[in-house]
Write a protein that holds these residues in place. Sequence first.
Motif, mmCIF file in Angstrom:
data_model
loop_
_atom_site.group_PDB
_atom_site.id
_atom_site.type_symbol
_atom_site.label_atom_id
_atom_site.label_comp_id
_atom_site.label_asym_id
_atom_site.label_seq_id
_atom_site.Cartn_x
_atom_site.Cartn_y
_atom_site.Cartn_z
ATOM 1 N N ALA A 109 20.004 -27.788 45.237
ATOM 2 C CA ALA A 109 19.713 -28.796 46.256
ATOM 3 C C ALA A 109 20.647 -28.697 47.452
ATOM 4 O O ALA A 109 20.258 -29.037 48.576
ATOM 5 N N ASP A 110 21.868 -28.201 47.249
ATOM 6 C CA ASP A 110 22.829 -28.197 48.351
ATOM 7 C C ASP A 110 23.488 -26.845 48.618
ATOM 8 O O ASP A 110 24.389 -26.749 49.455
ATOM 9 N N ALA A 111 23.063 -25.791 47.920
ATOM 10 C CA ALA A 111 23.703 -24.489 48.137
ATOM 11 C C ALA A 111 22.807 -23.362 47.638
ATOM 12 O O ALA A 111 21.814 -23.585 46.926
ATOM 13 N N VAL A 112 23.183 -22.156 48.036
ATOM 14 C CA VAL A 112 22.529 -20.941 47.550
ATOM 15 C C VAL A 112 23.627 -19.974 47.118
ATOM 16 O O VAL A 112 24.555 -19.702 47.890
ATOM 17 N N LYS A 113 23.529 -19.497 45.902
ATOM 18 C CA LYS A 113 24.490 -18.518 45.390
ATOM 19 C C LYS A 113 23.814 -17.154 45.357
ATOM 20 O O LYS A 113 22.738 -16.991 44.778
ATOM 21 N N VAL A 114 24.446 -16.163 45.992
ATOM 22 C CA VAL A 114 23.882 -14.819 46.073
ATOM 23 C C VAL A 114 24.778 -13.846 45.320
ATOM 24 O O VAL A 114 25.991 -13.792 45.568
ATOM 25 N N ARG A 115 24.183 -13.100 44.406
ATOM 26 C CA ARG A 115 24.922 -12.085 43.655
ATOM 27 C C ARG A 115 24.637 -10.716 44.275
ATOM 28 O O ARG A 115 23.478 -10.322 44.421
ATOM 29 N N CYS A 116 25.716 -10.020 44.630
ATOM 30 C CA CYS A 116 25.591 -8.740 45.328
ATOM 31 C C CYS A 116 26.371 -7.662 44.595
ATOM 32 O O CYS A 116 27.232 -7.942 43.746
ATOM 33 N N THR A 117 26.074 -6.424 44.946
ATOM 34 C CA THR A 117 26.905 -5.292 44.548
ATOM 35 C C THR A 117 27.236 -4.510 45.808
ATOM 36 O O THR A 117 26.418 -4.414 46.729
ATOM 37 N N ARG A 118 28.430 -3.959 45.848
ATOM 38 C CA ARG A 118 28.816 -3.161 47.010
ATOM 39 C C ARG A 118 29.587 -1.933 46.553
ATOM 40 O O ARG A 118 30.158 -1.901 45.459
ATOM 41 N N GLY A 119 29.597 -0.952 47.451
ATOM 42 C CA GLY A 119 30.317 0.273 47.124
ATOM 43 C C GLY A 119 29.763 0.947 45.889
ATOM 44 O O GLY A 119 28.569 1.205 45.762
ATOM 45 N N GLN A 120 30.627 1.206 44.932
ATOM 46 C CA GLN A 120 30.256 1.904 43.701
ATOM 47 C C GLN A 120 29.859 0.950 42.577
ATOM 48 O O GLN A 120 30.012 1.259 41.398
ATOM 49 N N GLY A 121 29.372 -0.226 42.946
ATOM 50 C CA GLY A 121 28.913 -1.166 41.925
ATOM 51 C C GLY A 121 29.778 -2.396 41.768
ATOM 52 O O GLY A 121 29.586 -3.175 40.829
ATOM 53 N N GLU A 122 30.719 -2.585 42.689
ATOM 54 C CA GLU A 122 31.582 -3.765 42.626
ATOM 55 C C GLU A 122 30.743 -5.037 42.761
ATOM 56 O O GLU A 122 29.914 -5.164 43.667
ATOM 57 N N ALA A 123 30.939 -5.972 41.860
ATOM 58 C CA ALA A 123 30.197 -7.232 41.894
ATOM 59 C C ALA A 123 30.801 -8.172 42.932
ATOM 60 O O ALA A 123 32.020 -8.258 43.087
ATOM 61 N N LEU A 124 29.925 -8.855 43.651
ATOM 62 C CA LEU A 124 30.358 -9.794 44.675
ATOM 63 C C LEU A 124 29.443 -11.015 44.611
ATOM 64 O O LEU A 124 28.220 -10.882 44.632
ATOM 65 N N VAL A 125 30.032 -12.188 44.523
ATOM 66 C CA VAL A 125 29.259 -13.430 44.504
ATOM 67 C C VAL A 125 29.610 -14.226 45.758
ATOM 68 O O VAL A 125 30.783 -14.456 46.057
ATOM 69 N N VAL A 126 28.572 -14.611 46.489
ATOM 70 C CA VAL A 126 28.766 -15.356 47.730
ATOM 71 C C VAL A 126 27.962 -16.647 47.639
ATOM 72 O O VAL A 126 26.789 -16.626 47.255
ATOM 73 N N GLN A 127 28.598 -17.738 47.989
ATOM 74 C CA GLN A 127 27.903 -19.021 47.983
ATOM 75 C C GLN A 127 27.887 -19.598 49.390
ATOM 76 O O GLN A 127 28.880 -19.532 50.111
ATOM 77 N N SER A 128 26.745 -20.140 49.776
ATOM 78 C CA SER A 128 26.626 -20.709 51.116
ATOM 79 C C SER A 128 25.700 -21.911 51.084
ATOM 80 O O SER A 128 25.024 -22.171 50.089
ATOM 81 N N ARG A 129 25.651 -22.593 52.208
ATOM 82 C CA ARG A 129 24.761 -23.746 52.311
ATOM 83 C C ARG A 129 23.373 -23.348 52.803
ATOM 84 O O ARG A 129 22.422 -24.101 52.656
ATOM 85 N N VAL A 130 23.279 -22.146 53.398
ATOM 86 C CA VAL A 130 21.996 -21.629 53.888
ATOM 87 C C VAL A 130 21.955 -20.125 53.662
ATOM 88 O O VAL A 130 22.947 -19.431 53.877
ATOM 89 N N LEU A 131 20.804 -19.630 53.248
ATOM 90 C CA LEU A 131 20.563 -18.195 53.153
ATOM 91 C C LEU A 131 19.459 -17.841 54.138
ATOM 92 O O LEU A 131 18.373 -18.436 54.104
ATOM 93 N N ILE A 132 19.729 -16.885 55.025
ATOM 94 C CA ILE A 132 18.723 -16.417 55.970
ATOM 95 C C ILE A 132 18.320 -15.001 55.572
ATOM 96 O O ILE A 132 19.138 -14.084 55.590
ATOM 97 N N ALA A 133 17.064 -14.849 55.172
ATOM 98 C CA ALA A 133 16.542 -13.547 54.755
ATOM 99 C C ALA A 133 15.974 -12.827 55.966
ATOM 100 O O ALA A 133 14.976 -13.252 56.545
#
Length: 387
Positions: free
Chosen positions: A126-150
């Motif tokens: 209801a108040d956030a979007v959590k995005v799970r990403c990978t970067r480089g050679q597979g490093e996990a990255l989790v980013v949370q924001s109030r808005v996601l723009i695709a």
Amino acid sequence: MALLFDAIIVGGGPAGAAAAQACAEGGLRALIVEKRALPRPKACSGILVRASIDLVSRNFGAIPPDVLAEPAALQSLRMHFPSGRTLDVPLGGAFVRRGPFDQWLCRAAGVEISEGTTARSFEESADAVKVRCTRGQGEALVVQSRVLIAADGGTSSIVRAIAPERHGRLAWYAALQEAWDVPCALEPGRFHFFAFPSISPYPSAYVKDGNTVLEVVAAAGDSAEAAMKRFSELLKRGFGLGEGGRRASRLGCRVSYAATRGLFCFGSGRILVAGEASGLLNPFGEGISSALASGRIAGEAAVRALREGRVPGVLYREAVEAQRQRTLRQFRYGSYLAGRDVTFDVRRGLAGLPVADRIRLVADSLGWLASLGGPAGPRPGGGRSSR
């Protein structure tokens, strides 16, 4: 631990950069997530129509000389018909190199950029979007924001997740672009569009940076390679395309024309979809102008929503409605020929021609449009959006 931002923008193209810049100007902490390292190759002609140039100049400033292609000036869209007739539609645009152009826009947006980072999944609350990403050679990255723009293009993984039924209802085309170091009789400074449906629904060619660039799309039951062979043979027979030579580049992608079925998708509560990912693409495949416009609208909607405590998706869908309507108009016979708020104003090309020539060219144009299933395509008025 998740990285915290006000806005995450997935995609480092014109839509993503425009959205990011609007967020930054509104005081939001924003992050662009781009799956490849910039600059990256892009299967795109890199044409900027007048509307694109105006948006870029107003928001990003003058385009750097090294971003402009050679020739830089784009005088017109020249339509070639099987009858042998041609129609020049004045543009007053520019050719850019898409890789450097996108990189410049993202750098000028004034936000953080995570290159070589792929958004794998997301969770919307209801108040956030959590995005799970990978970067480089597979490093996990989790980013949370109030808005996601695709803003991740026509094959957007985010859109597929929020509107899975839409993907299967779209008509998909395989697009292929080849640049050849060979001479050609096509006049430089023009985007040559061939209304030859027997070759491809959308074959085009132009001279750029010393190369002759050929582009085709292939519908189901055809192959892009076969369409490219038919197109190159046409250019060799009638437009002086040379034999042999070195192929400078070969790029492909998949595209769809959502407007022909009214299948737009502008997102959900805290997810905003901009650019080609949303379905904003005109009949000639030009999408940079609507990407810049809708990206800017998405960023401004995010700023306003977070400032006023409102739902971002509601504000965005209201604000982007004019872009949706404009895209639909460009697939309708009347707007196409009457030049009513369209990217390529055919009426201007017809002006000043003898009446007999106008009639013949209108007949040629309508024949081409009808072969594509009708520009009015979408059952006008239908399909407000997927979400």
